[in-house]
Motif scaffolding. Structure first.
Motif, PDB file in Angstrom:
ATOM      1  N   UNK A   1       0.832  -1.184   0.000  1.00 45.42           N
ATOM      2  CA  UNK A   1       0.000   0.000   0.000  1.00 45.42           C
ATOM      3  C   UNK A   1       0.872   1.241   0.000  1.00 45.42           C
ATOM      4  N   UNK A   2       1.172   1.702  -1.140  1.00 47.68           N
ATOM      5  CA  UNK A   2       2.005   2.878  -1.244  1.00 47.68           C
ATOM      6  C   UNK A   2       1.226   4.153  -0.927  1.00 47.68           C
ATOM      7  N   UNK A   3      -0.094   4.060  -0.816  1.00 46.78           N
ATOM      8  CA  UNK A   3      -0.896   5.245  -0.522  1.00 46.78           C
ATOM      9  C   UNK A   3      -0.690   5.723   0.907  1.00 46.78           C
ATOM     10  N   UNK A   4      -0.301   4.800   1.793  1.00 52.98           N
ATOM     11  CA  UNK A   4      -0.100   5.153   3.189  1.00 52.98           C
ATOM     12  C   UNK A   4      -1.300   4.892   4.063  1.00 52.98           C
ATOM     13  N   UNK A   5      -2.442   4.575   3.457  1.00 55.02           N
ATOM     14  CA  UNK A   5      -3.655   4.332   4.222  1.00 55.02           C
ATOM     15  C   UNK A   5      -3.900   2.844   4.357  1.00 55.02           C
ATOM     16  N   UNK A   6      -4.156   2.398   5.568  1.00 57.30           N
ATOM     17  CA  UNK A   6      -4.437   0.994   5.829  1.00 57.30           C
ATOM     18  C   UNK A   6      -5.917   0.707   5.698  1.00 57.30           C
ATOM     19  N   UNK A   7      -6.311  -0.467   6.125  1.00 58.57           N
ATOM     20  CA  UNK A   7      -7.685  -0.909   5.977  1.00 58.57           C
ATOM     21  C   UNK A   7      -8.647  -0.092   6.835  1.00 58.57           C
ATOM     22  N   UNK A   8      -8.169   0.462   7.946  1.00 57.32           N
ATOM     23  CA  UNK A   8      -9.039   1.238   8.830  1.00 57.32           C
ATOM     24  C   UNK A   8      -9.004   2.734   8.532  1.00 57.32           C
TER      25      UNK A   8
ATOM     26  N   UNK B   1      -2.790   5.208   9.071  1.00 59.43           N
ATOM     27  CA  UNK B   1      -1.558   4.873   8.385  1.00 59.43           C
ATOM     28  C   UNK B   1      -1.365   3.358   8.406  1.00 59.43           C
ATOM     29  N   UNK B   2      -1.025   2.784   7.275  1.00 57.87           N
ATOM     30  CA  UNK B   2      -0.854   1.340   7.163  1.00 57.87           C
ATOM     31  C   UNK B   2       0.324   0.846   7.973  1.00 57.87           C
ATOM     32  N   UNK B   3       0.296  -0.433   8.353  1.00 59.37           N
ATOM     33  CA  UNK B   3       1.348  -0.980   9.207  1.00 59.37           C
ATOM     34  C   UNK B   3       2.686  -1.047   8.483  1.00 59.37           C
ATOM     35  N   UNK B   4       2.675  -1.153   7.160  1.00 60.32           N
ATOM     36  CA  UNK B   4       3.920  -1.286   6.409  1.00 60.32           C
ATOM     37  C   UNK B   4       4.354   0.015   5.745  1.00 60.32           C
TER      38      UNK B   4
ATOM     39  N   UNK C   1      10.969   3.848   3.828  1.00 60.62           N
ATOM     40  CA  UNK C   1      12.412   3.596   3.904  1.00 60.62           C
ATOM     41  C   UNK C   1      12.922   2.980   2.607  1.00 60.62           C
ATOM     42  N   UNK C   2      12.214   1.996   2.107  1.00 70.07           N
ATOM     43  CA  UNK C   2      12.595   1.337   0.860  1.00 70.07           C
ATOM     44  C   UNK C   2      12.522   2.309  -0.320  1.00 70.07           C
ATOM     45  N   UNK C   3      11.454   3.070  -0.385  1.00 73.92           N
ATOM     46  CA  UNK C   3      11.267   4.037  -1.467  1.00 73.92           C
ATOM     47  C   UNK C   3      12.371   5.096  -1.435  1.00 73.92           C
ATOM     48  N   UNK C   4      12.700   5.590  -0.240  1.00 68.81           N
ATOM     49  CA  UNK C   4      13.760   6.585  -0.109  1.00 68.81           C
ATOM     50  C   UNK C   4      15.101   6.042  -0.564  1.00 68.81           C
TER      51      UNK C   4
ATOM     52  N   UNK D   1      14.020  -3.958   0.805  1.00 72.28           N
ATOM     53  CA  UNK D   1      12.978  -4.615   0.024  1.00 72.28           C
ATOM     54  C   UNK D   1      12.516  -5.885   0.734  1.00 72.28           C
ATOM     55  N   UNK D   2      13.462  -6.656   1.252  1.00 71.97           N
ATOM     56  CA  UNK D   2      13.127  -7.879   1.980  1.00 71.97           C
ATOM     57  C   UNK D   2      12.307  -7.556   3.234  1.00 71.97           C
ATOM     58  N   UNK D   3      12.679  -6.495   3.936  1.00 68.27           N
ATOM     59  CA  UNK D   3      11.920  -6.082   5.120  1.00 68.27           C
ATOM     60  C   UNK D   3      10.491  -5.690   4.746  1.00 68.27           C
ATOM     61  N   UNK D   4      10.344  -4.994   3.624  1.00 69.02           N
ATOM     62  CA  UNK D   4       9.017  -4.565   3.194  1.00 69.02           C
ATOM     63  C   UNK D   4       8.139  -5.772   2.853  1.00 69.02           C
ATOM     64  N   UNK D   5       8.698  -6.731   2.114  1.00 64.57           N
ATOM     65  CA  UNK D   5       7.920  -7.914   1.760  1.00 64.57           C
ATOM     66  C   UNK D   5       7.602  -8.761   2.994  1.00 64.57           C
ATOM     67  N   UNK D   6       8.510  -8.791   3.963  1.00 69.11           N
ATOM     68  CA  UNK D   6       8.227  -9.497   5.212  1.00 69.11           C
ATOM     69  C   UNK D   6       7.085  -8.817   5.954  1.00 69.11           C
ATOM     70  N   UNK D   7       7.066  -7.500   5.955  1.00 67.92           N
ATOM     71  CA  UNK D   7       5.987  -6.769   6.600  1.00 67.92           C
ATOM     72  C   UNK D   7       4.645  -7.081   5.929  1.00 67.92           C
ATOM     73  N   UNK D   8       4.653  -7.188   4.615  1.00 63.18           N
ATOM     74  CA  UNK D   8       3.420  -7.470   3.890  1.00 63.18           C
ATOM     75  C   UNK D   8       2.929  -8.901   4.074  1.00 63.18           C
ATOM     76  N   UNK D   9       3.843  -9.873   3.977  1.00 63.47           N
ATOM     77  CA  UNK D   9       3.432 -11.266   3.877  1.00 63.47           C
ATOM     78  C   UNK D   9       3.736 -12.127   5.103  1.00 63.47           C
ATOM     79  N   UNK D  10       4.577 -11.678   6.013  1.00 64.44           N
ATOM     80  CA  UNK D  10       4.908 -12.395   7.256  1.00 64.44           C
ATOM     81  C   UNK D  10       5.414 -13.816   7.014  1.00 64.44           C
ATOM     82  N   UNK D  11       6.259 -14.010   6.025  1.00 69.93           N
ATOM     83  CA  UNK D  11       6.745 -15.354   5.721  1.00 69.93           C
ATOM     84  C   UNK D  11       7.805 -15.836   6.712  1.00 69.93           C
ATOM     85  N   UNK D  12       8.566 -14.941   7.307  1.00 66.35           N
ATOM     86  CA  UNK D  12       9.630 -15.350   8.213  1.00 66.35           C
ATOM     87  C   UNK D  12       9.225 -15.229   9.676  1.00 66.35           C
TER      88      UNK D  12
END
Length: 80
Positions: free
Chosen positions: A1-8, A11-14, A20-23, A38-49
């Protein structure tokens, strides 16, 4: 969610991790320098680790007979 808005609507959790990644991507000429972000961002999104479930056997390690508490019939190997 690059918009910055979460489901509620907040501000979104990621979003901070995304910023940080974009900067990093905007400041560098070599995207490989941002691989950790990038790995941190994908971990935040998908919680694979984040969590490993010991009660979910890996597909490469099939459970032993009787490990799951199931009764194996004596004539199970008799044929189908």
């Amino acid at each position: 969610m690059a918009s910055g808005f979460g489901i509620t609507g907040q501000q979104g959790r990621c979003y901070p991790v995304w910023m940080d990644f974009y900067g990093c991507m905007m400041e560098t000429d070599q995207p490989s320098k941002c691989a950790d972000l990038r790995e941190d961002y994908f971990e935040c999104l998908h919680h694979r680790k984040e969590v490993s479930f010991p009660f979910f056997p890996r597909r490469s390690d099939p459970p032993a007979q009787g490990q799951l508490g199931l009764q194996v019939p004596a004539d199970a190997d008799a044929g189908c």
